[in-house]
Design an enzyme around this catalytic site. Structure first.
Site, PDB file in Angstrom:
ATOM      1  N   LEU A  88       0.934  -0.918  -0.151  1.00 22.63           N
ATOM      2  CA  LEU A  88      -0.373   0.169   0.140  1.00 22.63           C
ATOM      3  C   LEU A  88       1.019   1.086   0.469  1.00 22.63           C
ATOM      4  CD1 LEU A  88      -2.806  -0.999   2.746  1.00 22.63           C
ATOM      5  CD2 LEU A  88      -2.892  -0.644   0.080  1.00 22.63           C
ATOM      6  N   ASP A  89       0.583   1.977  -0.841  1.00 20.53           N
ATOM      7  CA  ASP A  89       1.426   3.695  -0.706  1.00 20.53           C
ATOM      8  C   ASP A  89       1.481   4.133   0.485  1.00 20.53           C
ATOM      9  OD1 ASP A  89       1.874   3.462  -3.493  1.00 20.53           O
ATOM     10  OD2 ASP A  89      -0.220   4.492  -3.919  1.00 20.53           O
ATOM     11  N   PRO A  90       2.128   5.152   0.343  1.00 19.06           N
ATOM     12  CA  PRO A  90       2.183   5.358   2.276  1.00 19.06           C
ATOM     13  C   PRO A  90       1.344   6.396   2.608  1.00 19.06           C
ATOM     14  CG  PRO A  90       4.615   5.675   1.034  1.00 19.06           C
ATOM     15  CD  PRO A  90       3.434   5.097   0.133  1.00 19.06           C
ATOM     16  N   ARG A 105      -4.522   4.704  -8.801  1.00 21.61           N
ATOM     17  CA  ARG A 105      -3.493   6.345  -8.832  1.00 21.61           C
ATOM     18  C   ARG A 105      -3.957   6.423 -10.118  1.00 21.61           C
ATOM     19  NH1 ARG A 105       1.627   6.687  -7.165  1.00 21.61           N
ATOM     20  NH2 ARG A 105       1.847   4.416  -7.433  1.00 21.61           N
TER      21      ARG A 105
END
Length: 301
Positions: A46-48, A181
């Site tokens: 997961l992205d930060p 995204r």
């Protein structure tokens, strides 16, 4: 003399509800420390800035990570129209703007092209490798890349809320390798207004649900205690999407030695990936072939 591995030989799955602002790698490190585990990994970065399900595998459960990574996943996310950013999310720098805003009807019409089997180009800031380097490292150095499109299966993608003209909230269920995204970026481009992700949350991943996840505060509070061990899920939880094959005693012995083992019954078709169990415990994962399981991974449990 071989060096002794530090930590406990503990195996199983831990579901974390990841908060925003931390990396997936740091969460895995925290969980490994809290359980004093010898080995740990996770099933899907997961992205930060993202929140939600991060499934952490300890010990022998790391052998089941690919099957969770391949499973379907569900996301909720908010898209901001009118702006493109270099990271395709709100963490990046705005690189272009448009005054146009789509109507609800235009959004619904555009979503059709993003369902089913689609091709998706990863974000410039992503973990895909380009000639051995991570794309985000190349992007941070100021270089633009022509990343190849990748196949993605999108089971569902729907708008669930329109807070205002500038934003819309969506829900998506997709297969392996999906970038939310990229969906926001490409939807904005299709609508002629640009777009990026404001926030995103992974609600479930395969058998794991965000509402059942532990917070990092709980992990720290219960670290190195028997109470924390109670949250450990069985290794076979990561095999929920595969058929289970009960083993004959001789089959269990053979599989544990890395050889094909005889199963007592099968719900699997020849050539299908399955997992074999003996006395309620997983023994191996492999390919079912005419009454036997041919192992690809053997569990040391």
């Amino acid at each position: 003399m071989a060096r002794k591995t530090k930590g406990r030989p503990i195996s199983g799955w831990v579901v974390i509800d990841k908060p925003a602002g931390v990396t997936s790698t740091s969460v895995v490190g925290k969980v490994r420390w809290a359980f004093d585990a010898q080995k740990a990994g996770h099933a899907g970065t997961l992205d930060p800035a993202a929140t939600g399900v991060l499934a952490v595998a300890l010990g022998e459960a790391t052998k089941t990570v690919p099957f969770v990574t391949d499973a379907m996943k569900s996301y909720r996310f908010l898209v901001r129209f009118g702006q493109a950013t270099d990271t395709d999310d709100a963490e990046g720098t705005v690189i272009a703007t448009r005054d146009a805003r789509p109507t609800d009807a235009q959004i619904e019409e555009a979503l059709v092209a993003f369902r089913g089997d689609i091709e998706q180009v990863p974000p410039q800031y992503s973990a895909v490798k380009v000639e051995g380097e991570r794309a985000y490292d190349i992007a941070r150095a100021g270089e633009a890349m022509d990343l190849a499109a990748r196949p993605l299966f999108v089971e569902t993608l729907r708008m669930i809320r329109r807070p205002d003209d500038d934003t819309a909230e969506f829900e998506m269920v997709c297969g392996k390798g999906g970038y939310v995204r990229s969906i926001a970026r490409d939807l904005g481009a299709a609508l002629g207004c640009l777009g990026h992700v404001v926030w995103l949350r992974r609600e479930w991943s395969g058998p794991f649900r965000a509402e059942a996840g532990l917070g990092l505060a709980q992990i720290e509070e219960l670290a190195r205690t028997p109470e924390l061990d109670a949250y450990l899920l069985p290794v076979e939880t990561g095999l929920a999407d595969l058929p289970e094959l009960p083993l004959a005693p001789d089959g269990a012995v053979r599989l544990r030695n890395g050889n094909p083992g005889r199963v007592l019954s099968s719900r699997a078709a020849p050539g299908e990936t399955a997992w074999a169990s003996f006395e309620g415990r997983p023994v191996a994962v492999g390919t079912y072939m005419g009454g036997e399981l041919h192992p690809s991974r053997v569990f040391n449990l």
